[in-house]
Write an enzyme that holds these catalytic residues in place. Structure first.
Site, PDB file in Angstrom:
ATOM      1  N   LYS A  97      39.217  43.993  44.642  1.00  0.00           N
ATOM      2  CA  LYS A  97      39.065  42.568  44.930  1.00  0.00           C
ATOM      3  C   LYS A  97      37.743  42.243  45.619  1.00  0.00           C
ATOM      4  O   LYS A  97      37.325  41.085  45.658  1.00  0.00           O
ATOM      5  CB  LYS A  97      40.260  42.078  45.725  1.00  0.00           C
ATOM      6  CG  LYS A  97      41.496  42.107  44.839  1.00  0.00           C
ATOM      7  CD  LYS A  97      42.774  41.745  45.504  1.00  0.00           C
ATOM      8  CE  LYS A  97      43.910  41.673  44.502  1.00  0.00           C
ATOM      9  NZ  LYS A  97      44.271  42.988  43.918  1.00  0.00           N
TER      10      LYS A  97
HETATM   11  C1  LIG Z   1      44.964  43.112  42.668  1.00  0.00           C
HETATM   12  C2  LIG Z   1      45.088  44.488  42.150  1.00  0.00           C
HETATM   13  C3  LIG Z   1      45.493  44.759  40.831  1.00  0.00           C
HETATM   14  C4  LIG Z   1      45.916  43.676  39.876  1.00  0.00           C
HETATM   15  O1  LIG Z   1      44.873  42.846  39.448  1.00  0.00           O
HETATM   16  P1  LIG Z   1      45.211  41.455  38.766  1.00  0.00           P
HETATM   17  O2  LIG Z   1      43.913  40.788  38.588  1.00  0.00           O
HETATM   18  O3  LIG Z   1      46.078  40.728  39.767  1.00  0.00           O
HETATM   19  O4  LIG Z   1      45.941  41.742  37.512  1.00  0.00           O
HETATM   20  C5  LIG Z   1      45.557  46.082  40.412  1.00  0.00           C
HETATM   21  N1  LIG Z   1      45.262  47.093  41.238  1.00  0.00           N
HETATM   22  C6  LIG Z   1      44.867  46.879  42.516  1.00  0.00           C
HETATM   23  C7  LIG Z   1      44.592  48.038  43.390  1.00  0.00           C
HETATM   24  C8  LIG Z   1      44.754  45.577  43.019  1.00  0.00           C
HETATM   25  O5  LIG Z   1      44.384  45.389  44.285  1.00  0.00           O
END
Ligand SMILES: *Cc1c(COP(=O)(O)O)cnc(C)c1O
Length: 481
Positions: free
Chosen positions: A106
């Site tokens: 993120k």
């Molecule tokens: C947020 C997240 C995801 C999922 O991503 P999306 O965009 O919500 O599908 C997968 N793996 C990790 C480690 C994350 O932090």
């Protein structure tokens, strides 16, 4: 460029306003009227910063000085120079998205979003400060705090469930510095914190407040758009390595929760990048697997707590965007979303299901499967991956075995293995009885992979945000900020 809501009944806004507002007033998500025309070949031959500039300028043309914003967002923040490096591991290429300041994928988007928001605020002449409210089940909170730390004109407040995040995640958040940040625990689970935040938004609608409320989750187009860049970057790496020729299609396997990451891959394809199949990987919470295979989305099922918690989700918000992009029908999307809300499930028309099936493939992998992959990939290829990435890897293998499609495969890696040290350590045959920090150290010893700097230093950091409140106290707490 005009943005409109996937549900069709909110007024159209320009791209700067879409970034400021986040969610459309009819509950839908903003999308541009059409996919911008784009020189994908030029983009693929550029460096990462320039790629990001070209993509963000195309999607957010009302925000000026994009090159400068990209530079400010990313310079010096990531532990690797190219932000999102790729690593060849056995049959696949791993795209590492976790090299940012909090070791979470993120970070890629949440480093950029604050710059886009402040620039959009200037463009729109918005006077009031923005208050970002976020409920987090773990990773989003810290990445958002770091992204918004000391950004002028913006405050951020993060709520997390008391006792509901890992020790490392809690320490990451409560040690956060910055004059504009607040972190507070809420008694209850993640849903309580999330509902509390939603209620504050509802209660504040139409009220004269000293700030404008906004959110940092992936419903915001300003958070989604920066994620398109790394699909181009991965493609470029494959070109540079001589594994593909310009124009060859590449498949991507994406550990999926809210469907933001994988949708960014679809958008990369819409801009012209030769994207083959997008593989949607889930854990035991396989609502998306069922949907992509059958056309029926049914959230009426238990939510399992797994070792890949960022994928523990029953309602994937950004799927709504895909339904609109592939149908072009806002009335249909509004009706499907109404059904999801009131009945808990919906079925898409056969034609739409077929379109989805032409571009996406789906599978799931439970905790045991992920553990097996982590151990095997480490033993056979010397690559250490986390529990989310392992699901992506396993489903990519299933895809190749079941379809015989041997195009180059990129597996998106969404978290550092050190975010989930106990599960990863056990998977490679180690063991440790200590706390999470001891487990990190044990994992470092067994694997030989260094602990990321931001996590290693955490134990010594003072705890600055120690408040715990009840859900009912949240509105009062926010108004006092
Ligand atoms: C947020 C997240 C995801 C999922 O991503 P999306 O965009 O919500 O599908 C997968 N793996 C990790 C480690 C994350 O932090």
């Amino acid at each position: 460029m005009q943005y409109h809501s996937t549900r069709g009944s909110a007024p159209a806004v320009d791209s700067a306003q879409a970034v400021l507002t986040g969610l459309a007033s009819d509950g839908g998500l903003y999308l541009p009227e059409q996919i911008p025309t784009f020189d994908w070949k030029k983009c693929v031959s550029s460096d990462t910063f320039s790629m990001a500039t070209q993509i963000l300028s195309a999607f957010l043309p009302d925000i000026p000085n994009m090159e400068e914003l990209v530079r400010l967002a990313y310079t010096g923040k990531f532990e690797t120079e190219e932000l999102t490096p790729t690593v060849a591991a056995g049959p696949f290429t791993v795209l590492e998205l976790f090299r940012g300041p909090t070791s979470a994928f993120k970070d890629v988007a949440l480093s950029m979003l604050p710059r886009l928001m402040t620039a959009a605020k200037t463009v729109k002449g918005a006077q009031k400060d923005i208050l970002i409210l976020t409920a987090t089940s773990g990773d989003t909170g810290k990445a958002a705090l770091v992204g918004f730390q000391d950004v002028p004109g913006i405050k951020i407040c993060v709520f997390y469930p008391d006792g509901g995040v890992s020790d490392v995640q809690r320490r990451q958040m409560v040690s956060q510095e910055g004059g504009n940040v607040t972190v507070c625990a809420v008694r209850g689970n993640f849903d309580d914190a999330q509902t509390g935040v939603k209620e504050i938004f509802t209660a504040c609608r139409g009220k004269e407040l000293p700030f404008e409320l906004s959110s940092a989750n992936s419903i915001n187009i300003g958070r989604l758009a920066p994620q398109i860049t790394y699909y181009f970057k991965a493609y470029k790496d494959l070109l540079d390595a001589g594994k593909i020729q310009l124009g060859d299609k590449v498949n991507f396997s994406v550990p999926t929760g809210n469907f933001g990451d994988i949708l960014a891959g679809w958008l990369a394809g819409a801009l012209g990048l030769p994207v083959g199949t997008l593989i949607c990987a889930s854990n035991a919470n396989n609502v998306l697997t069922d949907f992509i295979r059958t056309g029926t989305y049914d959230r009426r099922r238990p939510l399992y707590k797994t070792q890949s918690p960022s994928m523990d989700i029953l309602v994937s918000s950004n799927l709504e965007r895909l339904l609109y992009l592939l149908s072009g029908d806002t009335a249909l999307v509004a009706e499907l979303m109404r059904k999801l809300q009131t009945e808990g499930s919906y079925t898409v028309p056969a034609q739409l299901q077929e379109k989805i099936g032409n571009q996406f493939w789906a599978g799931c992998c439970d905790d045991d499967g992920a553990s097996e992959v982590i151990g095997r990939v480490f033993r056979e290829y010397g690559y250490l991956c986390d529990t989310h990435t392992a699901a992506g890897w396993k489903v990519a293998e299933d895809y190749v075995n079941q379809t015989g499609d041997h195009r180059p495969m990129v597996v998106l890696s969404t978290a550092s293995p050190y975010k989930f040290p106990a599960a990863v350590l056990a998977a490679i045959g180690g063991s440790c009885d200590g706390d999470e920090f001891a487990q990190m150290e044990a994992l470092e010893q067994v694997s030989g992979v260094a602990i990321p700097g931001n996590l290693a230093g955490l134990r010594q950091k003072p705890e600055r945000h120690t408040g715990v409140i009840n859900k009912e106290e949240m509105p009062e707490f926010v108004l006092a900020l």
